[in-house]
Scaffold this motif. Structure first.
Motif, PDB file in Angstrom:
ATOM      1  N   ARG A   1       4.043 -34.809   8.607  1.00 63.17           N
ATOM      2  CA  ARG A   1       4.835 -33.934   9.494  1.00 63.17           C
ATOM      3  C   ARG A   1       4.548 -34.256  10.955  1.00 63.17           C
ATOM      4  NH1 ARG A   1       3.529 -29.611   5.966  1.00 63.17           N
ATOM      5  NH2 ARG A   1       1.884 -29.002   7.402  1.00 63.17           N
ATOM      6  N   ALA A   2       3.282 -34.477  11.272  1.00 59.53           N
ATOM      7  CA  ALA A   2       2.887 -34.714  12.667  1.00 59.53           C
ATOM      8  C   ALA A   2       3.509 -35.988  13.232  1.00 59.53           C
ATOM      9  CB  ALA A   2       1.370 -34.775  12.773  1.00 59.53           C
ATOM     10  N   VAL A   3       3.725 -36.979  12.377  1.00 62.15           N
ATOM     11  CA  VAL A   3       4.269 -38.252  12.871  1.00 62.15           C
ATOM     12  C   VAL A   3       5.752 -38.414  12.533  1.00 62.15           C
ATOM     13  CG1 VAL A   3       2.009 -39.355  12.800  1.00 62.15           C
ATOM     14  CG2 VAL A   3       3.557 -39.604  10.831  1.00 62.15           C
ATOM     15  N   GLY A   4       6.370 -37.356  12.024  1.00 57.11           N
ATOM     16  CA  GLY A   4       7.805 -37.398  11.742  1.00 57.11           C
ATOM     17  C   GLY A   4       8.180 -38.273  10.571  1.00 57.11           C
ATOM     18  N   SER A   5       7.333 -38.276   9.551  1.00 55.64           N
ATOM     19  CA  SER A   5       7.603 -39.090   8.374  1.00 55.64           C
ATOM     20  C   SER A   5       7.461 -38.211   7.139  1.00 55.64           C
ATOM     21  CB  SER A   5       6.634 -40.277   8.329  1.00 55.64           C
ATOM     22  OG  SER A   5       6.959 -41.171   7.291  1.00 55.64           O
ATOM     23  N   ASN A   6       7.163 -38.818   5.999  1.00 50.97           N
ATOM     24  CA  ASN A   6       6.930 -38.052   4.776  1.00 50.97           C
ATOM     25  C   ASN A   6       5.848 -38.750   3.956  1.00 50.97           C
ATOM     26  OD1 ASN A   6       8.239 -39.977   2.808  1.00 50.97           O
ATOM     27  ND2 ASN A   6      10.033 -39.494   4.070  1.00 50.97           N
ATOM     28  N   ASN A   7       5.321 -38.014   2.981  1.00 50.37           N
ATOM     29  CA  ASN A   7       4.210 -38.537   2.169  1.00 50.37           C
ATOM     30  C   ASN A   7       4.545 -39.875   1.527  1.00 50.37           C
ATOM     31  OD1 ASN A   7       3.243 -36.029   2.774  1.00 50.37           O
ATOM     32  ND2 ASN A   7       2.777 -35.445   0.678  1.00 50.37           N
TER      33      ASN A   7
END
Length: 195
Positions: free
Chosen positions: A30-36
């Motif tokens: 979430r912090a880097v604007g991506s997903n797991n």
């Protein structure tokens, strides 16, 4: 810049600012604007990602710290002077944020098997000192022992710097310790260990 490099850069910035103790893959994504899934695709695991992020922080944000040992290995000055220069570089107050992150990641790594690769990297950080000591005329076994001793001493002093923030007192202890250390190396080394 590739997407992997972009994400690694963002993760490195995040862990430097926020640490890793409470870090979750979901929170990080979430912090880097991506997903797991994307982070796992590029990095394989949270632990590998954190290990690479630590290396990226050292390389990109604190290159003076990152390059200090390599410059020592290749140095041609007196041993004690070159070692003093390494300490001054790694103990520079500007490097405290990296030292805090390093010891935080190191603590996590000792408790989680996923960090085995990173622990291997950390365990080999004394290799440039071994190479330099051998070049100074020490046997490989003696060089290994002395490099391990010096690395352990300096890690302890780095932790003391983090705890106390007293660069003057820690610098005084380090200077006395380094003088005694170098005096002992002269009994094991050939020409070139003068101060």
């Amino acid at each position: 810049m590739t997407e992997r490099d972009r994400l690694l850069h963002l993760v490195a910035e995040h862990v430097l600012a926020h640490g890793v103790t409470t870090l979750t893959l979901r929170g990080l994504s979430r912090a880097v604007g991506s997903n797991n899934r994307m982070l796992l695709y590029y990095f394989g695991s949270k632990e590998r990602l954190v290990g690479e992020a630590l290396q990226a922080v050292a390389r990109d944000v604190f290159p003076g710290f990152e390059n200090a040992w390599t410059e020592f290995e290749n140095g041609t000055g007196p041993l004690e002077a070159d070692l003093r220069q390494v300490w001054e570089r790694i103990a520079d107050p500007a490097h405290l944020p990296f030292l805090r992150l390093f010891f935080e990641v190191f603590g996590q790594a000792t408790a989680h098997p996923g960090y085995s690769g990173l622990l291997g990297d950390i365990a080999s950080w004394h290799r440039p000192a071994v190479a330099r000591f051998v070049r100074e005329g020490m046997t490989p076994a003696t060089a290994e022992d002395l490099a391990t001793e010096l690395t352990a001493l300096w890690r302890g002093l780095q932790m003391t710097l983090i705890l106390t923030g007293d660069h003057v007192a820690v610098g005084r202890v380090q200077a006395r310790s380094l003088e005694a250390f170098c005096a002992r190396t002269r009994t094991h080394a050939g020409v070139g260990t003068g101060t």
